[in-house]
Write a protein that holds these residues in place. Sequence first.
Motif, PDB file in Angstrom:
ATOM      1  N   ALA A 124       2.774   5.827   8.183  1.00 59.25           N
ATOM      2  CA  ALA A 124       3.226   7.216   8.386  1.00 59.25           C
ATOM      3  C   ALA A 124       3.653   7.812   7.054  1.00 59.25           C
ATOM      4  CB  ALA A 124       4.364   7.261   9.396  1.00 59.25           C
ATOM      5  N   LEU A 125       4.361   7.028   6.235  1.00 56.89           N
ATOM      6  CA  LEU A 125       4.744   7.504   4.902  1.00 56.89           C
ATOM      7  C   LEU A 125       3.525   7.711   4.013  1.00 56.89           C
ATOM      8  CD1 LEU A 125       7.920   5.306   4.331  1.00 56.89           C
ATOM      9  CD2 LEU A 125       7.835   7.768   4.789  1.00 56.89           C
ATOM     10  N   VAL A 126       2.522   6.850   4.155  1.00 52.21           N
ATOM     11  CA  VAL A 126       1.284   7.014   3.384  1.00 52.21           C
ATOM     12  C   VAL A 126       0.593   8.309   3.801  1.00 52.21           C
ATOM     13  CG1 VAL A 126      -1.051   6.092   3.080  1.00 52.21           C
ATOM     14  CG2 VAL A 126       0.917   4.570   2.916  1.00 52.21           C
ATOM     15  N   ILE A 127       0.514   8.570   5.093  1.00 52.83           N
ATOM     16  CA  ILE A 127      -0.145   9.796   5.573  1.00 52.83           C
ATOM     17  C   ILE A 127       0.592  11.028   5.081  1.00 52.83           C
ATOM     18  CG2 ILE A 127      -0.633  11.137   7.665  1.00 52.83           C
ATOM     19  CD1 ILE A 127      -1.347   8.432   8.991  1.00 52.83           C
ATOM     20  N   LEU A 128       1.916  10.987   5.105  1.00 50.22           N
ATOM     21  CA  LEU A 128       2.687  12.130   4.585  1.00 50.22           C
ATOM     22  C   LEU A 128       2.421  12.341   3.095  1.00 50.22           C
ATOM     23  CD1 LEU A 128       6.131  11.707   6.359  1.00 50.22           C
ATOM     24  CD2 LEU A 128       4.442  13.524   6.700  1.00 50.22           C
ATOM     25  N   ARG A 132       0.835  -1.211   0.000  1.00 52.09           N
ATOM     26  CA  ARG A 132       0.000   0.000   0.000  1.00 52.09           C
ATOM     27  C   ARG A 132       0.867   1.258   0.000  1.00 52.09           C
ATOM     28  NH1 ARG A 132      -5.616  -1.273   1.417  1.00 52.09           N
ATOM     29  NH2 ARG A 132      -5.679  -3.413   0.701  1.00 52.09           N
ATOM     30  N   GLN A 133       1.918   1.236   0.824  1.00 49.11           N
ATOM     31  CA  GLN A 133       2.794   2.398   0.916  1.00 49.11           C
ATOM     32  C   GLN A 133       3.492   2.646  -0.410  1.00 49.11           C
ATOM     33  OE1 GLN A 133       6.624   1.861   1.832  1.00 49.11           O
ATOM     34  NE2 GLN A 133       6.817   3.973   1.173  1.00 49.11           N
ATOM     35  N   PHE A 134       3.954   1.593  -1.044  1.00 49.29           N
ATOM     36  CA  PHE A 134       4.656   1.736  -2.318  1.00 49.29           C
ATOM     37  C   PHE A 134       3.698   2.202  -3.411  1.00 49.29           C
ATOM     38  CE2 PHE A 134       7.102   0.300  -6.008  1.00 49.29           C
ATOM     39  CZ  PHE A 134       8.323   0.867  -5.693  1.00 49.29           C
ATOM     40  N   ALA A 135       2.472   1.676  -3.416  1.00 49.49           N
ATOM     41  CA  ALA A 135       1.486   2.070  -4.433  1.00 49.49           C
ATOM     42  C   ALA A 135       1.067   3.526  -4.285  1.00 49.49           C
ATOM     43  CB  ALA A 135       0.261   1.164  -4.346  1.00 49.49           C
ATOM     44  N   ILE A 136       0.999   4.021  -3.062  1.00 49.92           N
ATOM     45  CA  ILE A 136       0.552   5.397  -2.844  1.00 49.92           C
ATOM     46  C   ILE A 136       1.698   6.392  -2.986  1.00 49.92           C
ATOM     47  CG2 ILE A 136      -0.379   6.964  -1.084  1.00 49.92           C
ATOM     48  CD1 ILE A 136      -2.103   4.535  -0.182  1.00 49.92           C
ATOM     49  N   CYS A 137       2.862   6.041  -2.468  1.00 49.46           N
ATOM     50  CA  CYS A 137       3.985   6.983  -2.485  1.00 49.46           C
ATOM     51  C   CYS A 137       4.724   7.007  -3.829  1.00 49.46           C
ATOM     52  CB  CYS A 137       4.971   6.652  -1.366  1.00 49.46           C
ATOM     53  SG  CYS A 137       4.267   6.879   0.274  1.00 49.46           S
ATOM     54  N   HIS A 138       4.689   5.913  -4.567  1.00 49.48           N
ATOM     55  CA  HIS A 138       5.386   5.827  -5.861  1.00 49.48           C
ATOM     56  C   HIS A 138       4.462   5.217  -6.918  1.00 49.48           C
ATOM     57  CE1 HIS A 138       9.014   6.649  -3.575  1.00 49.48           C
ATOM     58  NE2 HIS A 138       8.702   5.643  -2.783  1.00 49.48           N
ATOM     59  N   PRO A 139       3.366   5.896  -7.254  1.00 52.55           N
ATOM     60  CA  PRO A 139       2.375   5.287  -8.145  1.00 52.55           C
ATOM     61  C   PRO A 139       2.875   5.034  -9.569  1.00 52.55           C
ATOM     62  CG  PRO A 139       1.816   7.570  -7.718  1.00 52.55           C
ATOM     63  CD  PRO A 139       2.978   7.238  -6.834  1.00 52.55           C
ATOM     64  N   LEU A 140       3.774   5.849 -10.063  1.00 54.77           N
ATOM     65  CA  LEU A 140       4.246   5.659 -11.434  1.00 54.77           C
ATOM     66  C   LEU A 140       5.270   4.526 -11.533  1.00 54.77           C
ATOM     67  CD1 LEU A 140       4.545   9.389 -12.546  1.00 54.77           C
ATOM     68  CD2 LEU A 140       2.678   7.788 -12.973  1.00 54.77           C
ATOM     69  N   VAL A 191      -0.286  11.476   1.490  1.00 57.04           N
ATOM     70  CA  VAL A 191      -1.667  11.953   1.327  1.00 57.04           C
ATOM     71  C   VAL A 191      -1.772  13.438   1.678  1.00 57.04           C
ATOM     72  CG1 VAL A 191      -4.000  11.734   2.288  1.00 57.04           C
ATOM     73  CG2 VAL A 191      -2.733   9.700   1.631  1.00 57.04           C
ATOM     74  N   LEU A 192      -1.049  13.866   2.679  1.00 58.82           N
ATOM     75  CA  LEU A 192      -1.104  15.281   3.054  1.00 58.82           C
ATOM     76  C   LEU A 192      -0.577  16.193   1.949  1.00 58.82           C
ATOM     77  CD1 LEU A 192      -0.029  15.137   6.800  1.00 58.82           C
ATOM     78  CD2 LEU A 192      -2.319  15.511   5.865  1.00 58.82           C
ATOM     79  N   TRP A 193       0.304  15.676   1.112  1.00 57.17           N
ATOM     80  CA  TRP A 193       0.839  16.469   0.005  1.00 57.17           C
ATOM     81  C   TRP A 193      -0.063  16.449  -1.230  1.00 57.17           C
ATOM     82  CZ3 TRP A 193       4.631  19.888   0.297  1.00 57.17           C
ATOM     83  CH2 TRP A 193       5.506  19.807   1.383  1.00 57.17           C
ATOM     84  N   MET A 194      -1.116  15.618  -1.216  1.00 61.44           N
ATOM     85  CA  MET A 194      -2.031  15.570  -2.365  1.00 61.44           C
ATOM     86  C   MET A 194      -2.863  16.844  -2.426  1.00 61.44           C
ATOM     87  SD  MET A 194      -3.516  11.727  -2.396  1.00 61.44           S
ATOM     88  CE  MET A 194      -2.498  10.356  -2.773  1.00 61.44           C
ATOM     89  N   PRO A 195      -3.021  17.398  -3.636  1.00 61.22           N
ATOM     90  CA  PRO A 195      -3.757  18.655  -3.742  1.00 61.22           C
ATOM     91  C   PRO A 195      -5.278  18.498  -3.679  1.00 61.22           C
ATOM     92  CG  PRO A 195      -2.894  18.018  -5.883  1.00 61.22           C
ATOM     93  CD  PRO A 195      -2.390  17.012  -4.892  1.00 61.22           C
ATOM     94  N   SER A 196      -5.806  17.401  -4.170  1.00 60.32           N
ATOM     95  CA  SER A 196      -7.266  17.286  -4.254  1.00 60.32           C
ATOM     96  C   SER A 196      -7.837  16.523  -3.057  1.00 60.32           C
ATOM     97  CB  SER A 196      -7.678  16.573  -5.550  1.00 60.32           C
ATOM     98  OG  SER A 196      -7.364  15.211  -5.478  1.00 60.32           O
ATOM     99  N   THR A 231      -7.635   7.655  -1.339  1.00 62.22           N
ATOM    100  CA  THR A 231      -6.457   6.995  -0.780  1.00 62.22           C
ATOM    101  C   THR A 231      -6.745   6.463   0.612  1.00 62.22           C
ATOM    102  OG1 THR A 231      -5.038   8.462  -2.056  1.00 62.22           O
ATOM    103  CG2 THR A 231      -4.027   7.277  -0.230  1.00 62.22           C
ATOM    104  N   PHE A 232      -7.379   7.259   1.450  1.00 64.80           N
ATOM    105  CA  PHE A 232      -7.695   6.800   2.798  1.00 64.80           C
ATOM    106  C   PHE A 232      -8.708   5.661   2.780  1.00 64.80           C
ATOM    107  CE2 PHE A 232      -6.111  10.882   4.748  1.00 64.80           C
ATOM    108  CZ  PHE A 232      -5.075  10.266   5.438  1.00 64.80           C
TER     109      PHE A 232
END
Length: 176
Positions: A139-143, A42-50, A145-150, A157-158
């Motif tokens: 914690a990395l996922v939350i960070l 989950r962390q890898f998919a959210i933090c590095h989606p490309l 998500v906090l940087w997501m603009p929309s 994501t949550f």
Amino acid sequence: MLAHFLSTSKSLSFACCFARFYFFFSFGCDEGFFLCIMAFDRQFAICHPLHYPCIMTKQLYTGLVIFGWSCGFILFLTPLVLISQLPYCGPNIIKHFVCDPVPLMMLSCSEDTITQLTYSTFKAIFMIGTFLFILCSYALVILAVLWMPSEAGKHKTFSTCASHLAFVTCFMTPFW
């Protein structure tokens, strides 16, 4: 277990007790490792989606599954061997449904503090290690998500992480 529940004698051989003890706790270790693997995914998919489709290949998934299964079965051999080597001489009656390590160690004729310390250390390292790994991943996922603009992206994501977090909570809560 069902046959034991329905039997009239309510007794187990030592071999059956140790087999039940081994499989019950090794499957629990497997569960902890798979929760860590899912948190990493989950962390890898959210933090590095490309990069996710390129790195998370079928070979990596297969390796992670083999790692999760084998670690649970191999790591729990140490407490099993240590506890099974203790001298047992008295009335070997456990008033528990599960052949738990602590009652098994209490049945021993001698008090082996090395075995008790090894088991307690093993359990603490496993529980704290898996918990911290999952906590750091989220914690990395939350960070991220906090940087997501929309707001829609944050909500989506949550919502994908909520079921995993609920299961982690249900799995970890009885141990604390």
